[in-house]
Design an enzyme around this catalytic site. Structure first.
Site, short mmCIF file in Angstrom:
data_model
loop_
_atom_site.label_atom_id
_atom_site.label_comp_id
_atom_site.label_asym_id
_atom_site.label_seq_id
_atom_site.Cartn_x
_atom_site.Cartn_y
_atom_site.Cartn_z
N ARG A 1 0.81 -1.22 0.00
CA ARG A 1 0.00 0.00 0.00
C ARG A 1 0.84 1.27 0.00
O ARG A 1 0.34 2.36 0.22
CB ARG A 1 -0.89 0.02 1.21
CG ARG A 1 -0.11 -0.10 2.51
CD ARG A 1 -0.92 0.40 3.62
NE ARG A 1 -0.40 -0.02 4.90
CZ ARG A 1 -0.99 0.28 6.03
NH1 ARG A 1 -2.10 0.97 6.01
NH2 ARG A 1 -0.47 -0.11 7.16
N ASP B 1 10.65 -6.74 8.48
CA ASP B 1 10.27 -5.90 7.33
C ASP B 1 10.04 -4.45 7.76
O ASP B 1 9.91 -3.57 6.91
CB ASP B 1 9.00 -6.45 6.64
CG ASP B 1 7.87 -6.67 7.61
OD1 ASP B 1 8.05 -7.42 8.58
OD2 ASP B 1 6.79 -6.08 7.42
N ASN B 2 10.01 -4.22 9.05
CA ASN B 2 9.85 -2.85 9.55
C ASN B 2 11.16 -2.28 10.10
O ASN B 2 11.15 -1.25 10.76
CB ASN B 2 8.77 -2.80 10.63
CG ASN B 2 7.39 -3.11 10.08
OD1 ASN B 2 7.16 -2.97 8.87
ND2 ASN B 2 6.48 -3.52 10.92
P1 AMP Z 1 2.63 -2.97 7.99
O1 AMP Z 1 1.83 -3.61 9.07
O2 AMP Z 1 2.06 -1.67 7.52
O3 AMP Z 1 4.08 -2.89 8.27
O4 AMP Z 1 2.44 -3.95 6.74
C1 AMP Z 1 2.81 -5.30 6.67
C2 AMP Z 1 2.58 -5.81 5.29
O5 AMP Z 1 1.19 -5.76 4.97
C3 AMP Z 1 3.26 -5.02 4.18
O6 AMP Z 1 3.58 -5.89 3.14
C4 AMP Z 1 2.20 -4.03 3.78
O7 AMP Z 1 2.40 -3.51 2.49
C5 AMP Z 1 0.95 -4.89 3.86
N1 AMP Z 1 -0.26 -4.11 4.14
C6 AMP Z 1 -0.61 -3.53 5.30
N2 AMP Z 1 -1.79 -2.91 5.19
C7 AMP Z 1 -2.20 -3.08 3.92
C8 AMP Z 1 -3.35 -2.68 3.17
N3 AMP Z 1 -4.33 -1.96 3.72
N4 AMP Z 1 -3.41 -3.05 1.88
C9 AMP Z 1 -2.45 -3.78 1.31
N5 AMP Z 1 -1.35 -4.19 1.94
C10 AMP Z 1 -1.22 -3.86 3.24
MG MG Z 2 5.66 -2.59 7.42
#
Ligand code: AMP
Ligand code: MG
Length: 487
Positions: free
Chosen positions: A93, A252-253
């Site tokens: 996203r 990944d973060n």
């Molecule tokens: P995050 O929790 O934001 O670090 O995201 C973890 C993974 O989930 C990453 O690959 C993000 O790109 C994906 N991700 C999180 N939220 C969304 C969303 N609303 N739509 C698509 N991918 C998402």
């Molecule tokens: Mg992330």
């Protein structure tokens, strides 16, 4: 200062090619409007903050318009989430719009979070909600003002586009700035898919652009890994010293640059609590406040694994062993300064640990304690602070040791001591309840509180006129806010 159409792009990551990222155009959000902008972050792009008020600004950072020289890309990565390897994550996203080359000769990634679906979106809608975008914006800018390395946030653009989380919310985009968006998980992806040539290409990219000083070392990859370990240790020391809880320390973060990155359900501690878990879906407390230190090292060992094609296991192990001593040295140094000490003694670690245990037992406000400790002479300050402790006698005993310790430090006037301590002990931190209040107003279309809070947090160490209320402990409603992990 430059006009918006004068930005210069040099898209080095995109040029690595389609193995590392996929071309995707942002999907615009409806009726874009500026929620908040950061003057100092926009200055990194040589942009005059007044331009943020122009309609074209909101259009550029909401996917409606693009510079000709951008090359928007969804980056490929995997990573360890809560200890388990997830082979395919990637920008689901967020998009790397391009790299801006500024007048100071720096490259800044423009990353638009919430820019719509990509091939990595899996079941997700590709969106970010206003609430989480504001939280990321405020946290980035607040950490930066505290002197804690972090990605920056240029602005939040709100919209009328509906998105579904627990309830219907509105989509927003946040403009994230960093020198690189390469994560530990970016390297892990190429290691675990056994694409070692590509892994080397990515490692070389990071090495030559971000760790160029290591190129002169006999073993450049190893030298780079050591610096990464040291930076991560220093970063986490700062989080611990300032009571910042990241919340989702998945690999990944974790930025390859050693900066705070990818904010989820983060929190700054109100009451001191070693065991605090800010992420409500973290049932085992893997990412609790005190676990951030061992997890930091665990994450580095996950990165080390991905580097085994280039560095011997023994050398990687030795580098990982640097983590704790480097962490401890930075942590002690900062905590000494927070206590107003200018010299080091062996027993200082014990003095700090005893204080934290007393704070833990009594639920003492972590930030205000240090601020108030510097406010008056030590005698008067500890007399005032004593009332916050249930175990007053325990605190008295600590205070006696502390006062004796202070007298062994070079003498300074009370003014000098206050100035020195106030320069490291913030009066204002991004408390969850402050963010919550600003978000609730913004969700009603009133952005004044987000903007005011942002201004206050830009100068966390300086008492600001009529802003006393921002320095207070949370009211009852704001003490145990359930911060949704959905974002
Ligand atoms: P995050 O929790 O934001 O670090 O995201 C973890 C993974 O989930 C990453 O690959 C993000 O790109 C994906 N991700 C999180 N939220 C969304 C969303 N609303 N739509 C698509 N991918 C998402
Ligand atoms: Mg992330």
């Amino acid at each position: 200062m430059k006009a918006l159409d004068e930005l210069t792009f040099d898209n080095r990551f995109a040029r690595l090619g389609d193995t590392f990222s996929t071309s995707v155009l942002p999907e615009p959000i409806a009726e874009p409007r500026l929620v908040v902008a950061s003057e100092s972050a926009l200055a990194l792009l040589d942009l005059d903050p007044e331009q943020a008020e122009e309609p074209v600004f909101a259009e550029l950072f909401s996917g409606h318009k693009l510079w000709e020289d951008t090359d928007p890309r969804a980056m490929v990565y995997s990573g360890h989430q809560f200890g388990s390897y997830n082979p395919r994550l990637g920008d689901g996203r967020g998009l790397l719009l391009g790299e801006v080359y500024n007048e100071a000769g720096e490259h800044w990634d423009l990353h638009l979070k919430g820019a719509g679906q990509t091939p990595f979106s899996r079941m997700g809608d590709g969106r970010a909600v206003l609430r989480s975008s504001i939280r990321e914006f405020l946290a980035s800018e607040a950490l930066h003002a505290l002197g804690i390395p972090t990605s920056r946030a240029g602005c939040v653009i709100g919209s009328s586009t509906p998105v579904w989380r627990e309830t219907q919310e509105r989509a927003a985009m946040v403009l994230r700035l960093a020198h690189s968006h390469v994560r530990f998980g970016s390297l892990e992806y190429f290691y675990y898919t056994k694409q070692h040539d590509e892994l080397k290409q990515l490692a070389d990219h990071v090495l030559s652009l971000h760790y160029a000083e290591c190129l002169e070392q006999p073993e450049p990859y190893l030298a780079m890994f050591r610096v990464i370990v040291e930076r991560q240790a220093e970063l986490i020391a700062k989080w611990q010293a300032y009571g910042f809880c990241h919340g989702v320390m998945n690999t990944d973060n974790m930025s390859i640059l050693g900066i705070t990155f990818d904010f989820g359900p983060f929190a700054f501690l109100d009451d001191f609590d070693q065991h605090f878990v800010c992420n409500h879906s973290d049932h085992e407390g893997r990412y609790s406040f005190s676990n951030q230190v061992p997890i930091g090292q665990w994450n580095l060992s996950a990165l080390a694994q991905a580097l085994t094609p280039f560095i011997s296991v023994e050398a990687l192990r030795e580098s990982l062993d640097l983590f704790l001593p480097v962490y401890q040295a930075h942590y002690l140094d900062l905590m000494r300064r927070r206590l107003g000490l200018t010299t080091a003694e062996d027993d200082d670690a014990d003095l700090i640990a005893r204080l934290l245990q007393l704070m833990q037992n009594s639920g003492v406000d972590y930030s205000l304690f240090f601020r108030r400790l510097g406010e008056d002479s030590t005698d008067i300050a500890v007399r005032h602070l004593r009332d916050d402790f249930v175990d007053m006698l325990g605190f008295d005993a600590w205070a006696e040791t502390y006062k004796a310790r202070i007298t062994r430090d070079p003498a300074s006037t009370q003014d000098e001591r206050r100035t020195r301590m106030h320069a490291v002990n913030p009066l204002y931190i991004l408390r969850n309840y402050l963010a919550q209040r600003a978000i609730e107003a913004a969700e009603q279309g009133d952005y004044s509180e987000v903007r005011r809070l942002h201004q206050v947090l830009c100068k966390p160490f300086e008492a600001q006129d009529s802003m006393e209320s921002y320095a207070q402990r949370p009211p009852d409603w704001g003490k145990h806010l359930e911060i949704s992990c959905s974002s």
